[in-house]
Design a protein around this motif. Structure first.
Motif, short mmCIF file in Angstrom:
data_model
loop_
_atom_site.label_atom_id
_atom_site.label_comp_id
_atom_site.label_asym_id
_atom_site.label_seq_id
_atom_site.Cartn_x
_atom_site.Cartn_y
_atom_site.Cartn_z
N ILE A 130 -5.86 1.30 0.86
CA ILE A 130 -5.53 2.72 0.92
C ILE A 130 -4.82 3.32 -0.30
O ILE A 130 -3.81 2.57 -0.64
CB ILE A 130 -4.87 3.06 2.10
CG1 ILE A 130 -5.32 2.05 3.39
CG2 ILE A 130 -4.78 4.46 2.58
CD1 ILE A 130 -4.47 2.25 4.80
N PHE A 131 -4.84 4.39 -0.65
CA PHE A 131 -4.07 5.04 -1.64
C PHE A 131 -3.60 6.36 -1.08
O PHE A 131 -4.51 7.28 -0.59
CB PHE A 131 -4.51 5.32 -2.92
CG PHE A 131 -3.70 5.52 -4.01
CD1 PHE A 131 -2.78 4.84 -4.47
CD2 PHE A 131 -3.74 7.01 -4.71
CE1 PHE A 131 -1.67 5.22 -5.49
CE2 PHE A 131 -2.84 7.49 -5.79
CZ PHE A 131 -1.86 6.45 -5.93
N GLN A 132 -2.30 6.65 -1.19
CA GLN A 132 -1.85 7.96 -0.29
C GLN A 132 -0.88 8.73 -1.33
O GLN A 132 0.03 8.14 -1.96
CB GLN A 132 -1.13 7.52 0.86
CG GLN A 132 -0.22 8.51 1.58
CD GLN A 132 -0.99 9.35 2.44
OE1 GLN A 132 -1.90 9.07 3.06
NE2 GLN A 132 -0.68 10.51 2.51
N THR A 133 -0.67 10.00 -1.32
CA THR A 133 -0.03 10.75 -1.81
C THR A 133 0.63 11.97 -1.36
O THR A 133 0.09 12.16 -0.14
CB THR A 133 -0.86 11.38 -3.22
OG1 THR A 133 -1.66 12.36 -3.12
CG2 THR A 133 -1.30 10.16 -4.19
N SER A 134 1.75 12.30 -1.52
CA SER A 134 2.29 13.74 -0.98
C SER A 134 3.45 14.12 -1.91
O SER A 134 3.59 13.48 -2.72
CB SER A 134 2.79 13.37 0.32
OG SER A 134 3.77 12.39 0.62
N HIS A 142 -2.67 -2.73 0.73
CA HIS A 142 -3.91 -3.56 0.59
C HIS A 142 -4.24 -4.26 1.92
O HIS A 142 -4.98 -5.24 1.85
CB HIS A 142 -3.69 -4.53 -0.42
CG HIS A 142 -3.98 -4.01 -1.92
ND1 HIS A 142 -4.59 -3.10 -2.29
CD2 HIS A 142 -2.91 -4.11 -2.82
CE1 HIS A 142 -4.43 -2.77 -3.35
NE2 HIS A 142 -3.57 -3.36 -3.91
N ASN A 143 -3.61 -3.70 3.09
CA ASN A 143 -4.00 -4.39 4.45
C ASN A 143 -4.07 -3.19 5.39
O ASN A 143 -3.56 -3.66 6.66
CB ASN A 143 -2.58 -5.54 4.73
CG ASN A 143 -1.31 -4.74 4.43
OD1 ASN A 143 -0.88 -3.85 4.45
ND2 ASN A 143 -0.53 -5.63 4.28
N TRP A 148 3.36 -1.24 2.66
CA TRP A 148 2.97 -0.41 1.49
C TRP A 148 3.89 -0.30 0.35
O TRP A 148 5.00 -1.02 0.55
CB TRP A 148 3.51 1.32 1.93
CG TRP A 148 2.37 1.60 2.97
CD1 TRP A 148 2.58 1.43 4.35
CD2 TRP A 148 1.03 2.55 2.96
NE1 TRP A 148 1.59 2.24 5.12
CE2 TRP A 148 0.82 2.78 4.20
CE3 TRP A 148 0.72 3.06 1.89
CZ2 TRP A 148 -0.45 3.67 4.50
CZ3 TRP A 148 -0.55 3.78 2.30
CH2 TRP A 148 -1.23 4.18 3.51
N THR A 149 3.46 -0.41 -0.57
CA THR A 149 3.95 -0.30 -2.17
C THR A 149 4.16 1.17 -2.62
O THR A 149 3.15 1.81 -2.69
CB THR A 149 3.25 -1.33 -3.07
OG1 THR A 149 3.21 -2.56 -2.69
CG2 THR A 149 3.96 -1.24 -4.35
N SER A 150 5.18 1.42 -3.11
CA SER A 150 5.36 2.65 -3.56
C SER A 150 5.47 2.85 -5.02
O SER A 150 5.85 2.12 -5.79
CB SER A 150 6.97 3.32 -3.03
OG SER A 150 7.10 3.56 -1.74
N THR A 193 -10.10 -0.12 -6.92
CA THR A 193 -9.73 0.23 -5.63
C THR A 193 -8.84 -0.96 -5.15
O THR A 193 -8.08 -0.90 -4.05
CB THR A 193 -10.73 0.62 -4.63
OG1 THR A 193 -11.80 -0.37 -4.87
CG2 THR A 193 -11.49 1.91 -4.97
N THR A 194 -9.08 -2.08 -5.80
CA THR A 194 -8.29 -3.32 -5.05
C THR A 194 -7.02 -3.76 -5.85
O THR A 194 -6.63 -4.57 -5.66
CB THR A 194 -9.38 -4.48 -5.34
OG1 THR A 194 -9.80 -4.62 -6.77
CG2 THR A 194 -10.55 -4.56 -4.53
#
Length: 530
Positions: A130-134, A142-143, A148-150, A193-194
């Motif tokens: 997953i990639f997420q922004t805000s 990756h799980n 999450w990693t910032s 993506t990986t």
């Protein structure tokens, strides 16, 4: 830290008058129409400094100006905008209102404290990646959201970051694309993506890729993926903040995936405001705009751009009349005054677009219209893909709350999942802005389909420097990779109701949610957690 890439010039497309249907050649030059790539960037958070108070102050000052207001339509003359519109009212918000709509995962994304009161979240997911922004954060997992990693958008690609992050994946090439707004340019980044920690980057300015005048800048950007091209749309404004046109650009996906100099085509249109390309477009990109029809709210302008052509065709479609909402005209406040008018700085630009099941759908915000529609609501226009015949005008409205910022996405079956922001209240009831999920599929084929009030908020809009209350400017929905029905969406709520200015760091909860029908939960567990 990545250096700014140079970009070769390409001849700008010439705007033209548009009749009922017209074809406009795009600006393109085989020799010069390329964007050059920077060196690969190591974007691991351990190698980047933390965002400073100065970083956040600059971003706040810039982001509170955006999105810039477009051409203001004339006063509407519509007497009954709801006449003849097939609509479904949603009355009292209640969690889990429709049992068959199932939330598979509802994750609160860690934000490291860099959260703005105007959050504008975006996401996409490929299996468990997953990639997420805000505003003003970015993270990857990756799980499937367990950890999450910032990443730091203030520093990862150079100084001057502002806002308006968007991300989308290309399933066929296993690439994640990330677009960030800076004061004078956009950065487009590409990663496997990986991976999601290492990116190659492209720097885009209106001057370099569009041949626009000095000082002109992008605003309100969006991305969509076709078969061969990545599509970027953005409004253009002069240095003084006046609207000057809308850009429609496509980049070669094979080039972007390989981190090569990327070929592109582009057109600039001055006859419309804010384009959005339908998610799920393949060999033809479909885009639409609600403006410019003198504010009567009777026309949708659809652009089609085949991937084997350099010609964009425009068709004007008559739709059921609606009341165009512009800044200062919407009212989303609760009657008892507990929830402030969080949608004052909102207009009727296209917010959702999707292609699936032989249909093209576009959604947009609509101003309240008295007792029939006491709060702002969302209109969905559905067209047959084969000939763009209008099939339905349908509304998602509430008699107790507003429904705004709908984002749409198809799954591989062509079913539509969406997310919106609701809030308001009548009598003694009050509902702070929260998150609604919806499905339009074989179980519920008519918009708004099956719905669920998934997340309830605890705070309302911030105060913008222009004196208007404001929420975020968009949510994001993305369809899943598998044949089963699943959607990853992102939205947000405030967790306190303190009266703050927009751009101020404040406690919020950014949500990354996967949902679908209960019938597809087993497929979700297999494909998203393997």
């Amino acid at each position: 830290m990545g250096l700014l890439a140079t970009v070769a010039l390409v001849a700008p497309g010439s705007p033209s008058s548009v009749s009922n249907a017209s074809a406009v050649p795009v600006g393109q030059n085989a020799a010069a129409g390329t964007v050059r790539v920077t060196a690969t960037v190591d974007g691991r958070v351990t190698s980047a400094r933390a965002a400073t108070a100065t970083d956040r102050a600059k971003a706040a000052a810039e982001s509170t100006r955006r999105p810039f207001a477009g051409p203001r339509p004339a006063a509407a003359t519509v007497s009954d905008p709801t006449a003849g519109v097939a609509s479904t009212a949603i009355t009292a918000p209640a969690p889990n209102a429709v049992g068959d709509l199932t939330v598979f995962r509802n994750t609160a994304v860690p934000t490291s404290g860099n959260t703005s009161t105007v959050s504008e979240p975006s996401t996409d997911q490929s299996g468990k990646d997953i990639f997420q922004t805000s505003n003003w954060t970015s993270q990857y997992s990756h799980n499937n959201g367990a950890t999450w990693t910032s990443l730091n958008p203030f520093t990862i690609f150079g100084a001057g970051f502002c806002c308006d992050q968007v991300t989308i994946k290309d399933t066929g090439r296993s690439r994640q694309f990330w677009l960030l707004q800076y004061g004078d340019h956009l950065t487009l980044a590409s990663s496997a993506t990986t991976n999601l920690a290492t990116w190659c980057t492209y720097t885009l300015t209106p001057q370099a890729i569009l041949g626009r005048p000095a000082g002109e800048q992008f605003d309100y950007n969006d991305l969509a993926v076709g078969t061969r091209f990545l599509y970027l749309t953005s409004n253009l404004f002069s240095a003084a903040g006046s609207f000057t046109g809308t850009a429609f650009v496509r980049f070669n996906l094979d080039n972007l995936a390989a981190c090569q100099a990327a070929g592109f085509n582009q057109v600039v249109r001055t006859d419309l405001f804010t384009l959005k390309v339908a998610d799920g477009s393949t060999d033809i990109a479909y885009a639409a705009s609600t403006n410019l029809d003198a504010g009567t709210g009777t026309t949708l302008r659809i652009l089609t751009w085949p991937e084997n052509s350099t010609v964009v065709t425009t068709t004007n479609k008559t739709i059921a009349a609606f009341t165009y909402m512009s800044n200062g005209t919407g009212n989303c406040a609760s009657a008892n005054g507990v929830v402030n008018n969080w949608c004052q700085r909102t207009d009727s630009r296209i917010s959702g677009a999707a292609r699936g099941d032989g249909k093209i759908r576009f959604s947009f915000n609509v101003r309240q219209t008295g007792t029939a529609r006491p709060f702002p609501y969302t209109r969905m226009e559905t067209f047959r893909e084969s000939d763009l015949a209008l099939l339905a005008n349908q509304d998602l409205f509430g008699t107790t709350v507003a429904h705004l910022y709908v984002s749409l996405a198809p799954d591989r079956r062509g079913h539509i999942g969406y997310v919106d922001t609701f809030g308001g209240g009548t009598g003694t009831n009050s509902f702070f802005p929260g998150v609604l999920l919806g499905l339009v599929d074989d179980f519920a084929p008519n918009f708004p389909g099956s719905t669920s009030f998934a997340v309830f908020g605890s705070g309302a809009g911030c105060l913008n420097p222009d004196g208007l209350r404001r929420w975020g400017d968009y949510n994001t929905a993305r369809g899943g990779d598998t044949g089963a029905g699943s959607w990853t969406v992102t939205s947000w709520i405030r967790t306190t109701n303190t009266n703050v200015g927009c751009g101020t760091a404040t406690p919020v909860s950014i949500r990354n949610i996967v949902f679908g029908r209960g019938r597809d939960q087993a497929s979700y567990l297999r494909f998203y957690n393997k």
